[in-house]
Design a protein around this motif. Structure first.
Motif, mmCIF file in Angstrom:
data_model
loop_
_atom_site.group_PDB
_atom_site.id
_atom_site.type_symbol
_atom_site.label_atom_id
_atom_site.label_comp_id
_atom_site.label_asym_id
_atom_site.label_seq_id
_atom_site.Cartn_x
_atom_site.Cartn_y
_atom_site.Cartn_z
ATOM 1 N N THR A 15 -41.860 -1.965 -15.723
ATOM 2 C CA THR A 15 -41.407 -0.569 -15.703
ATOM 3 C C THR A 15 -42.463 0.400 -15.163
ATOM 4 O O THR A 15 -42.164 1.216 -14.281
ATOM 5 N N ASN A 16 -43.687 0.295 -15.643
ATOM 6 C CA ASN A 16 -44.703 1.258 -15.210
ATOM 7 C C ASN A 16 -45.159 1.033 -13.767
ATOM 8 O O ASN A 16 -45.713 1.940 -13.160
ATOM 9 N N LYS A 17 -44.897 -0.150 -13.238
ATOM 10 C CA LYS A 17 -45.248 -0.417 -11.839
ATOM 11 C C LYS A 17 -44.082 -0.071 -10.913
ATOM 12 O O LYS A 17 -44.238 -0.001 -9.693
ATOM 13 N N VAL A 71 -37.923 10.442 -26.284
ATOM 14 C CA VAL A 71 -39.036 9.500 -26.397
ATOM 15 C C VAL A 71 -38.667 8.137 -25.826
ATOM 16 O O VAL A 71 -37.560 7.641 -26.035
ATOM 17 N N ARG A 72 -39.641 7.567 -25.103
ATOM 18 C CA ARG A 72 -39.390 6.229 -24.560
ATOM 19 C C ARG A 72 -39.552 5.219 -25.697
ATOM 20 O O ARG A 72 -40.575 5.197 -26.366
ATOM 21 N N VAL A 73 -38.511 4.411 -25.911
ATOM 22 C CA VAL A 73 -38.554 3.446 -27.018
ATOM 23 C C VAL A 73 -38.698 2.005 -26.539
ATOM 24 O O VAL A 73 -39.022 1.120 -27.327
ATOM 25 N N ALA A 74 -38.434 1.757 -25.253
ATOM 26 C CA ALA A 74 -38.532 0.384 -24.749
ATOM 27 C C ALA A 74 -38.766 0.405 -23.249
ATOM 28 O O ALA A 74 -38.434 1.386 -22.569
ATOM 29 N N GLU A 75 -39.363 -0.658 -22.768
ATOM 30 C CA GLU A 75 -39.604 -0.781 -21.329
ATOM 31 C C GLU A 75 -39.787 -2.255 -20.998
ATOM 32 O O GLU A 75 -40.006 -3.081 -21.886
ATOM 33 N N ALA A 76 -39.706 -2.573 -19.715
ATOM 34 C CA ALA A 76 -39.940 -3.941 -19.247
ATOM 35 C C ALA A 76 -41.393 -4.033 -18.780
ATOM 36 O O ALA A 76 -42.024 -3.001 -18.516
HETATM 37 C C1 LIG Z 1 -46.089 2.805 -19.612
HETATM 38 O O1 LIG Z 1 -46.117 4.212 -19.479
HETATM 39 C C2 LIG Z 1 -45.706 4.903 -20.653
HETATM 40 C C3 LIG Z 1 -45.618 6.375 -20.310
HETATM 41 O O2 LIG Z 1 -46.756 6.819 -19.681
HETATM 42 C C4 LIG Z 1 -46.661 4.599 -21.773
HETATM 43 O O3 LIG Z 1 -46.251 5.257 -22.948
HETATM 44 C C5 LIG Z 1 -46.676 3.091 -22.031
HETATM 45 O O4 LIG Z 1 -47.631 2.763 -22.994
HETATM 46 C C6 LIG Z 1 -46.983 2.330 -20.751
HETATM 47 N N1 LIG Z 1 -46.758 0.921 -20.991
HETATM 48 C C7 LIG Z 1 -47.593 -0.010 -20.576
HETATM 49 C C8 LIG Z 1 -47.197 -1.421 -20.885
HETATM 50 O O5 LIG Z 1 -48.597 0.236 -19.952
#
Ligand SMILES: *[C@@H]1O[C@H](CO)[C@@H](O)[C@H](O)[C@H]1NC(C)=O
Ligand SMILES: *[C@@H]1O[C@H](CO)[C@@H](O)[C@H](O)[C@H]1NC(C)=O
Length: 202
Positions: free
Chosen positions: A83-85, A75-80
């Motif tokens: 990240t999605n871009k 499971v993804r727990v963190a991102e910047a």
């Molecule tokens: C980024 O993508 C993930 C996986 O699809 C999603 O769970 C998450 O909510 C997205 N984050 C944003 C900030 O859009």
């Protein structure tokens, strides 16, 4: 005794005393450097701990990284914010408790889990920093672990990860893992990886 000679013998006595004093300090400090006088550490031979002959163990199993569905094991727990871009998911941090099985089928015999984290750490290619433990559950390996810390770019056909330690049957372990992608679902991101692990341990 003439006064002069008394004076001389006294000074040589002092010289001798000084010499012995420094000799004593020197030997004391060398003992301290060797650690022999410390109560919290002592030197042992491997044999006295019943570590005799090192051997190499080859482990072969399949690693299921399930990111989709109702019961994901990663499971993804963190991102910047970017990240999605990012084409390489740069900044994503994932926690996994991935099952390990004997054959590529998830329903085949379980041999353990891969528990830890991975994160996307490259801005130019899809590549992960992995930090996890294999926790084995089969036979004499039950409860023993191997610790993996390495870099895994997804591009190459075979990736290599360092095994930096272990516990239980794998105390003092060191070695490497070769990883190949057995199956990858491009829609869901679920992956089956083939692992060949070679470790030296007692
Ligand atoms: C980024 O993508 C993930 C996986 O699809 C999603 O769970 C998450 O909510 C997205 N984050 C944003 C900030 O859009
Ligand atoms: C592994 O060890 C645990 C705890 O000691 C035990 O509950 C379990 O049944 C063992 N599993 C196998 C497959 O031997």
């Amino acid at each position: 005794m003439p006064r002069n000679s008394l004076c001389k013998s006294t000074s040589s006595f002092i010289l001798l005393l000084t010499y012995f004093f420094f000799f004593f300090i020197f030997s004391l400090s060398s003992v301290m450097v060797n650690g022999e006088s410390q109560s919290f550490a002592r030197t042992l031979s491997p044999e006295s701990m019943r570590f005799k002959q090192e051997k190499i163990t080859h482990l072969h199993f399949y690693f299921h990284d399930i990111v989709s569905g109702r019961n994901p094991t990663a499971v993804r727990v963190a991102e910047a914010p970017i990240t999605n871009k990012s084409a390489t998911f740069f900044g994503a941090v994932v926690v996994m408790d991935d099952p390990l099985t004997e054959t590529p089928e998830l329903t085949s015999k379980a041999v353990g889990r891969a528990q830890g984290i991975y994160s996307a750490t490259s801005q130019s290619e899809l590549s992960f920093l992995l930090a996890f433990n294999f926790v084995f559950s089969e036979g004499k390996y039950n409860g023993s672990t191997l610790s993996v810390l390495g870099r895994e770019p997804v591009g190459p056909k075979v990736r290599e990860l360092p095994v930096i330690g272990g516990s239980g049957i794998f105390r003092f372990a060191r070695g490497y893992a070769l990883v190949k992608t057995q199956a990858l679902d491009l829609k869901t991101g679920d992956a089956v990886l083939e692992y060949d692990v070679f470790v030296i341990h007692y």
